[in-house]
Scaffold this active site. Sequence first.
Site, PDB file in Angstrom:
ATOM      1  N   HIS A  63       0.586  -1.289  -0.161  1.00  0.00           N
ATOM      2  CA  HIS A  63       0.073  -0.138  -0.064  1.00  0.00           C
ATOM      3  C   HIS A  63       1.063   1.171   0.132  1.00  0.00           C
ATOM      4  O   HIS A  63       0.596   2.092  -0.913  1.00  0.00           O
ATOM      5  CB  HIS A  63      -0.889  -0.183   1.287  1.00  0.00           C
ATOM      6  CG  HIS A  63      -1.628   1.010   1.451  1.00  0.00           C
ATOM      7  ND1 HIS A  63      -3.180   1.122   0.918  1.00  0.00           N
ATOM      8  CD2 HIS A  63      -1.518   2.448   1.873  1.00  0.00           C
ATOM      9  CE1 HIS A  63      -3.831   2.195   1.338  1.00  0.00           C
ATOM     10  NE2 HIS A  63      -2.805   2.951   1.865  1.00  0.00           N
ATOM     11  N   GLU A  64       1.756   1.422   0.956  1.00  0.00           N
ATOM     12  CA  GLU A  64       2.673   2.348   0.954  1.00  0.00           C
ATOM     13  C   GLU A  64       3.572   2.663  -0.218  1.00  0.00           C
ATOM     14  O   GLU A  64       3.897   3.748  -0.623  1.00  0.00           O
ATOM     15  CB  GLU A  64       3.530   2.497   2.196  1.00  0.00           C
ATOM     16  CG  GLU A  64       2.612   2.508   3.519  1.00  0.00           C
ATOM     17  CD  GLU A  64       1.563   3.585   3.613  1.00  0.00           C
ATOM     18  OE1 GLU A  64       1.868   4.666   3.497  1.00  0.00           O
ATOM     19  OE2 GLU A  64       0.591   3.863   4.283  1.00  0.00           O
TER      20      GLU A  64
END
Lengths: 493, 493
Positions: B262-263
């Site tokens: 995600h990051e």
Amino acid sequence: MNTAYADLAARQLRSWRFIHLQSIAQWDQAANMPPAGNEARSLALAELDSLLHGMATDPALPALLAAAEAEPLDALQRANLREIRRAWRSANALPASLVSAKTLANARCEHAWRSQRPANDWAGFAPNLREVLALARQEAECLSQSSGLSRYDALLDLYEPGMRSSEVVRVFGALRTWLPGLIRDVVAHQAAETVVQPVGPFAVDAQKALGRDVMQLLGFNFEAGRLDVSTHPFCGGVPEDVRMTTRYREGDLLQALMGTIHETGHGRYEQGLPRELLGQPVARARSMGLHESQSLSFEMQLGSHPAFAGLLAPLLVKHFGAQPAFEPGNLHRLLTRVSPGLIRVEADEVTYPAHVILRFEIERALIEGEAEVDDVPALWDAGMQDLLGQDTRGNFKDGPMQDIHWPSGAFGYFPCYTLGAMYAAQWFAAMRRERPQLDADIAAGRLGVVFDWLSSHIWQSASRYETPELVQRASGEPLNPAHFEAHLRSRYL
Amino acid sequence: MNTAYADLAARQLRSWRFIHLQSIAQWDQAANMPPAGNEARSLALAELDSLLHGMATDPALPALLAAAEAEPLDALQRANLREIRRAWRSANALPASLVSAKTLANARCEHAWRSQRPANDWAGFAPNLREVLALARQEAECLSQSSGLSRYDALLDLYEPGMRSSEVVRVFGALRTWLPGLIRDVVAHQAAETVVQPVGPFAVDAQKALGRDVMQLLGFNFEAGRLDVSTHPFCGGVPEDVRMTTRYREGDLLQALMGTIHETGHGRYEQGLPRELLGQPVARARSMGLHESQSLSFEMQLGSHPAFAGLLAPLLVKHFGAQPAFEPGNLHRLLTRVSPGLIRVEADEVTYPAHVILRFEIERALIEGEAEVDDVPALWDAGMQDLLGQDTRGNFKDGPMQDIHWPSGAFGYFPCYTLGAMYAAQWFAAMRRERPQLDADIAAGRLGVVFDWLSSHIWQSASRYETPELVQRASGEPLNPAHFEAHLRSRYL
């Protein structure tokens, strides 16, 4: 009402907040930053520099300083005001054109030096250094006019406030009379010693864990600081959050270990600064020499003490298993091995001052106009022969080109290293007078005795007194090189 | 001559340098800072905030903005000027007294909430939230007057420029018609599935190494960024030096893994921003929703794609050895497990939008004055029953007290999460139209196809267009929730 003083103090606090960010961003640049971040970081830090410079040269300051000096202040406020004026003077002594010419010339010289040094290219280096020196002389002249000091003293005062070159000449002159002979005696004395070298490799993670254990032993507060890795070890951050770095090599256990102990001395000084007036100049570390006196108190006075080897040995065994080199007597011999060489940063405690004396004599002559860049190699060769018996002819890269100080325009800094070593010896002599059982305390691991003395005599004073007064108050006498001599003789002979 | 524009651009660049330092200092605060450093850091960051606020509210700006708008500018400069004016408007819309009242009330409410939430203390929380809401309404009113938008839209515009609540109502309204039924269908569909759980523990160092391998697979540039650890994972730093964080638990392998993916989506968006005009508002990431569309493109569209499990599985085996849970089909089932629950941050891709719709409906009513704080629990209970079939009566801590957004005064942010999920589905639908073999590309590890599309359609546009125009240009149509529905149906049924 101290309204002008209060205004000045509020401005200092504001600058201090920005210096906090500067300090963390610089630490990050050295310890964390990936390579592609460098340009943006440098631009951001330059913008902050320019903000801080603007604050330091605000045209409102002269009137505020004059008004504050007429206000009724207590002793601590008065000392703070003295430091505020000192900072104002050095920030305002130089015309903007000189500041930018210096920045440019120093950057150009330092950048070229990075490749000229390995190439031993003195001929390429000399013209750049000439330009750097010309501007450093102008800087010294400006600072001299604003402070009333001699030119070299005006530079020295940037790093060691209150210290004068006449005093440096006095104490370094004393060293010069006995140091070369002492070096010869120690080398002869150690020739017969048997020293067992540690057998590696030493895994970096285990070295890191060892470093943390040693820092714990030395009272470093990990709630208010960290240990990380950088190419050039240093102690940065702020008093509330000290950022120490070291570097590790798998083949060399002792370098990182002693480097960590050295930086822990810097770190504890910062952590031990008084919280009263934090952010004001009076609450900051006194000087470069005083800072070095703390790192050398930790590394040399304490860390290389024969009894300290008895504290280190079990930690080495804990992290790397037992081996003959870790026997305390052998460990102490390893840590006190003396060997004259060409390189200052690799020098041991006994030969180090010889490197510094040489640089001090040359840079003082350069700044005072008694020598020119072209004279440096001959002065260097003669000094190294005289002080350390080394032949450096033609070897510029391990000679006058070895340090970053001159190529980056930092003249007046070198004496601080050896002033620090002498202060450290003087602190421990004073401690021993007050507490004759000090060596037994160290052997028993009662290190709090040392830290408490340093805290109450040095750390808590911060910048309240100028260096000579601090030395007198802490040790009961002015700087006295006899303590350093006695320390070296008792430890090495 | 664009002298006013050039002046504005130079000011932006100067702010940007300070924002760089702010961003690194904030990252350091989360990832590195020892606890005792917090007060000094907070004061330093507050000082920088105040500097930036002073620059953003400089009285010279209105005349400069007006002059620049009359100057001959190219399209990119004009877009930049639009963004400069937007930032100026939001920085100047609020009177200083409101800014400081908000800061105070939000800090008080958030601080108390940290202990009130675990104590399920709605009665204690409600008066603080009432004060926060009263000030958020004033803020919305001020922003509304300066922008001409409705009150809630004026807040939403802070996070998603150009997005209007009428549009959110349109797309969320569509979701509301099919989402609750879809959730029931998926849960029924998955009831018969066999899923093997991974067997830990999973050593943190191996999880970190896995994370780095996955980031490499996803094209993260480690020359221009880092991965570290923090309590609340985030992506900070600057485009030239992206600072991602994640957190690890020995018992839970997939949380850190998917958090890292995600990051990485956020990180690649930042790393992929255009270098032209870097430092200008037009070169920054477009919005919160667009940012989330990148993290969800990575985590959900790509990272939870059935074919991606085939790329992940060998990496899991490399770092943790083979086990039945790592079989690609099983891994995919693990990553797409749907289970309605009370907590938004733990929700899966299918139920997550229900949490967001509920919050959007409530916060919009609160800001527009159609509901009061005392109405929130009943609205929450009804919405959770309706959307997710959950009974939340009396459970405030896992109900309206679960998120930090409201206690810290952030109204208007929640829709961005689900807008991001819908944008991401729309990007992948557009990619598939252009490249029907996309799923085969992913299965074969040809991920560059995805990154190139995102780069040319999203990253390189930065803030050149407002969100609706960017969506139209990138995907050939306005925001269309049908793509999100099709994505969920095809992946989960």
